[in-house]
Design an enzyme around this catalytic site. Structure first.
Site, PDB file in Angstrom:
ATOM      1  N   LYS A  69       1.331  -1.631   0.384  1.00 40.37           N
ATOM      2  CA  LYS A  69       0.022   0.100   0.222  1.00 40.37           C
ATOM      3  C   LYS A  69       0.887   1.149  -0.113  1.00 40.37           C
ATOM      4  CE  LYS A  69      -4.379  -1.636   2.358  1.00 40.37           C
ATOM      5  NZ  LYS A  69      -5.251  -2.084   3.286  1.00 40.37           N
ATOM      6  N   ASP A 105      -9.784   2.764   2.743  1.00 38.05           N
ATOM      7  CA  ASP A 105      -9.573   2.649   3.635  1.00 38.05           C
ATOM      8  C   ASP A 105     -10.264   3.586   4.926  1.00 38.05           C
ATOM      9  OD1 ASP A 105      -8.773  -0.177   3.302  1.00 38.05           O
ATOM     10  OD2 ASP A 105      -6.737   0.213   3.176  1.00 38.05           O
TER      11      ASP A 105
HETATM   12  P1  NAP Z   1       0.646  -4.355   6.187  1.00 41.02           P
HETATM   13  O1  NAP Z   1       0.728  -3.070   5.423  1.00 41.02           O
HETATM   14  O2  NAP Z   1       1.750  -5.219   5.752  1.00 41.02           O
HETATM   15  O3  NAP Z   1       1.303  -3.358   7.814  1.00 41.02           O
HETATM   16  C1  NAP Z   1       0.752  -5.158   8.968  1.00 41.02           C
HETATM   17  C2  NAP Z   1       1.101  -4.341   9.763  1.00 41.02           C
HETATM   18  O4  NAP Z   1       1.129  -5.319  11.300  1.00 41.02           O
HETATM   19  C3  NAP Z   1       3.333  -3.956  10.387  1.00 41.02           C
HETATM   20  O5  NAP Z   1       2.938  -2.992  11.474  1.00 41.02           O
HETATM   21  C4  NAP Z   1       3.350  -5.103  11.084  1.00 41.02           C
HETATM   22  O6  NAP Z   1       4.558  -5.443  11.817  1.00 41.02           O
HETATM   23  C5  NAP Z   1       2.121  -6.141  11.647  1.00 41.02           C
HETATM   24  N1  NAP Z   1       2.145  -7.165  11.711  1.00 41.02           N
HETATM   25  C6  NAP Z   1       2.079  -8.061  11.031  1.00 41.02           C
HETATM   26  N2  NAP Z   1       1.825  -9.501  12.456  1.00 41.02           N
HETATM   27  C7  NAP Z   1       2.255  -8.698  13.395  1.00 41.02           C
HETATM   28  C8  NAP Z   1       2.436  -9.527  14.548  1.00 41.02           C
HETATM   29  N3  NAP Z   1       2.880 -10.895  14.505  1.00 41.02           N
HETATM   30  N4  NAP Z   1       2.655  -9.659  15.331  1.00 41.02           N
HETATM   31  C9  NAP Z   1       2.900  -7.735  15.745  1.00 41.02           C
HETATM   32  N5  NAP Z   1       3.205  -7.230  14.336  1.00 41.02           N
HETATM   33  C10 NAP Z   1       2.341  -7.807  13.433  1.00 41.02           C
HETATM   34  O7  NAP Z   1      -0.948  -4.592   6.328  1.00 41.02           O
HETATM   35  P2  NAP Z   1      -2.285  -3.824   6.040  1.00 41.02           P
HETATM   36  O8  NAP Z   1      -2.556  -3.775   4.748  1.00 41.02           O
HETATM   37  O9  NAP Z   1      -1.290  -2.735   7.082  1.00 41.02           O
HETATM   38  O10 NAP Z   1      -2.819  -4.667   7.121  1.00 41.02           O
HETATM   39  C11 NAP Z   1      -3.110  -5.046   7.993  1.00 41.02           C
HETATM   40  C12 NAP Z   1      -4.538  -5.897   9.062  1.00 41.02           C
HETATM   41  O11 NAP Z   1      -5.213  -5.067   8.548  1.00 41.02           O
HETATM   42  C13 NAP Z   1      -3.960  -7.290   7.924  1.00 41.02           C
HETATM   43  O12 NAP Z   1      -4.965  -8.543   8.408  1.00 41.02           O
HETATM   44  C14 NAP Z   1      -5.151  -7.030   6.824  1.00 41.02           C
HETATM   45  O13 NAP Z   1      -6.840  -7.654   5.891  1.00 41.02           O
HETATM   46  C15 NAP Z   1      -6.235  -5.793   7.633  1.00 41.02           C
HETATM   47  N6  NAP Z   1      -6.936  -5.057   6.376  1.00 41.02           N
HETATM   48  C16 NAP Z   1      -8.836  -5.307   7.117  1.00 41.02           C
HETATM   49  C17 NAP Z   1      -9.255  -4.013   5.372  1.00 41.02           C
HETATM   50  C18 NAP Z   1     -10.417  -3.953   5.866  1.00 41.02           C
HETATM   51  O14 NAP Z   1     -11.450  -3.231   5.434  1.00 41.02           O
HETATM   52  N7  NAP Z   1     -11.488  -5.165   6.851  1.00 41.02           N
HETATM   53  C19 NAP Z   1      -8.403  -3.390   4.974  1.00 41.02           C
HETATM   54  C20 NAP Z   1      -7.168  -3.234   5.428  1.00 41.02           C
HETATM   55  C21 NAP Z   1      -6.327  -4.182   6.090  1.00 41.02           C
HETATM   56  P3  NAP Z   1       6.052  -4.699  11.401  1.00 41.02           P
HETATM   57  O15 NAP Z   1       6.139  -3.453  10.902  1.00 41.02           O
HETATM   58  O16 NAP Z   1       6.460  -5.141  12.470  1.00 41.02           O
HETATM   59  O17 NAP Z   1       6.464  -5.650  10.251  1.00 41.02           O
END
Ligand code: NAP
Length: 475
Positions: A69, A105
């Site tokens: 993103k 989002d």
């Molecule tokens: P992203 O850009 O890859 O960011 C993921 C974040 O989660 C990073 O800050 C990462 O930390 C952290 N993280 C991942 N695994 C972790 C763990 N085991 N312990 C602690 N921190 C952890 O992903 P994103 O796009 O932001 O999405 C994040 C989540 O939101 C996903 O589950 C996604 O499916 C959900 N989401 C849902 C919607 C919806 O419409 N419902 C929309 C967007 C996203 P680091 O920086 O330390 O790696």
């Protein structure tokens, strides 16, 4: 003359869990549009090439998900002001060969909060994670006047610092970035009104993962987990049993998708269709071609099968096997009720009582009954309402899983009771009374009865298939 087909696509890694294809393709069909939505797994080092491919092939639009993103931004030609301010893009529109980035989002998240009647203005909010989704959520909350604390893993604390540094400051206190560790988590949650999990912790297949110890959640908190697969994450279940209000990621998913649909097509999105298709996809097992292969003997079973019976009669366990053997989709009524209510079953009982629960159950049965080719695992008390059973019997063969009261008692004592109406498994008299009361309803509505006492779940499913093969069914 038929219009040229337009392609929209999701780029991310992983994308297998995504509901966007099912949601958007059903929306395109609903509007009679010659559009198709595909999901592509794209690794970090292939993103640039993938974007070049999108340009070369003239795709109409994109969704961008984990982990692209932010990194996609320099590859685009233009950004709309909101995505520029947030610093993350989840939607792209191809305008005559120029790729313009948007962020839906943030608005999707706010819409989900509003729908639950929550105004974040002046509230203390704690956001876990500092990725693309966290950036949108933090921005939206800050714009709405909430105080923000972002916690991210120490190795990438700089991401949280950068995120909070970019936020508009309408709140009385400046946004804070902290390392995600037990002390900071406990300290920040002490005064939090809203907790948002914007990490992928708890997302399929890591469904056991939960970053927040249950003891830190208070009943006056709202816990919003952006994860939608599974709908009921461990964080959500534990928060609900602590008495907190919970919101799962589905509504945000639907609304961010609806806004993207409107950008690509210029038409109002069929939100209801998108929500019900996403729900249906989540109500069953995750798509898996091997599991969906239909054995020849069971392939001749058309229509849906509704399993009724007392709590502990094995409706879900047998239902899973039955779904696997017949190639049908498993739909668990209680899960659909939880999704529609935006709350766990204990929470619904606590807030609205059994009457409130039954009302939501009626709407959920109506929704499920319109589907086809399903194995429907009903709730123990679904039969108490004639309207439910009339609806189910229109499209499904109803199978009563009969089990002796002794077996039910012993199963209930060995598992956590999920419905407060039976919350005390020691109350054998109350359970026996309920069994006696409901038994005539199960029998009256059953098209077939299978007694599973002494049978394994596998054998029970086999018996049901045998009985169905000789039963005339609705479609
Ligand atoms: P992203 O850009 O890859 O960011 C993921 C974040 O989660 C990073 O800050 C990462 O930390 C952290 N993280 C991942 N695994 C972790 C763990 N085991 N312990 C602690 N921190 C952890 O992903 P994103 O796009 O932001 O999405 C994040 C989540 O939101 C996903 O589950 C996604 O499916 C959900 N989401 C849902 C919607 C919806 O419409 N419902 C929309 C967007 C996203 P680091 O920086 O330390 O790696």
């Amino acid at each position: 003359m038929k219009t040229m087909q337009q392609i929209c696509a999701l780029l991310g890694n992983p994308v297998e869990h995504s509901l966007s294809p099912v949601m958007h393709n059903s929306a395109f069909r609903d509007k009679g549009l010659n559009y198709t939505y595909l999901a592509f797994k794209v690794s970090r080092n292939q993103l640039k090439t993938a974007i070049e491919g999108v340009r070369a092939l003239g795709f109409k639009g994109l969704n961008i998900t984990i982990p692209h993103k932010v990194s996609v931004i320099p590859m685009l030609d233009e950004l709309d002001p909101l995505s520029q301010r947030i610093g993350a893009v989840n939607t792209v529109l191809n305008i005559n060969g120029k790729l313009k980035g948007y962020n839906t989002d943030a608005a999707g998240f706010m819409r989900a909060l509003e729908d639950k009647g929550i105004d974040p203005s002046g509230k203390n909010t704690v956001i876990l994670g500092a990725g693309g989704a966290a950036m949108a959520v933090a921005y939206a909350l800050a714009e709405a006047g909430a105080a923000i604390t972002v916690l991210n893993r120490l190795a990438r604390l700089n991401e949280a610092v950068r995120l909070t540094g970019n936020l508009p400051s309408r709140a009385s206190s400046p946004a804070r970035a902290l390392a995600l560790n037990p002390e900071n988590l406990a300290g920040s949650l002490e005064t939090a009104d809203i907790l948002v999990n914007a990490t992928s912790a708890g997302m399929h297949p890591n469904i056991e993962e939960n970053l927040v110890p249950q003891g830190l959640i208070r009943p006056d908190m709202t816990v919003f987990d952006l994860v939608y697969n599974p709908l009921q994450t461990r964080l959500m279940s534990e928060a609900a049993s602590s008495g907190a209000r919970t919101i799962n990621g589905l509504e945000m998913l639907v609304w961010q998708g609806a806004l993207a649909f409107e950008l690509w097509t210029g038409l109002a999105a069929p939100v209801g269709v998108m929500r019900s298709q996403a729900l249906k996809a989540l109500g069953g097992e995750p798509e898996n071609p091997v599991r969906r292969r239909v054995p020849s003997g069971a392939a001749a079973l058309p229509g849906s099968i509704a399993l009724i019976g007392f709590m502990g009669s094995g409706k879900t366990t047998v239902g899973k096997i039955l779904a696997e053997k017949t190639g049908k989709r498993l739909v668990e009524l209680d899960k659909v009720v939880e999704i529609n209510a935006g709350a766990s079953i204990p929470e619904i009982f606590a807030r609205k009582g059994e009457t409130g629960f039954r009302e939501i159950e009626i709407d959920s049965v109506k929704e499920i009954a319109s589907g086809r080719n399903q194995v429907i695992s009903c709730g123990g008390g679904t039969v108490l309402n004639k309207i439910n059973m009339d609806r189910l019997k229109e499209s499904a063969v109803v199978c009563y899983l009969e089990v002796s009261p002794e077996v039910i008692m012993s199963r209930m004592q060995s598992q956590d009771a999920v419905k407060p109406v039976l919350a005390d498994p020691a109350d054998r008299e109350e359970v026996a009374r309920l069994i006696r009361f409901r038994e005539p309803f199960y029998r009256a509505y059953a098209d077939i009865v299978v007694n599973s006492t002494g049978l394994s779940a596998e054998d029970t499913a086999g018996q049901i298939i045998e009985r169905l093969a000789t039963h005339a069914r609705p479609d």
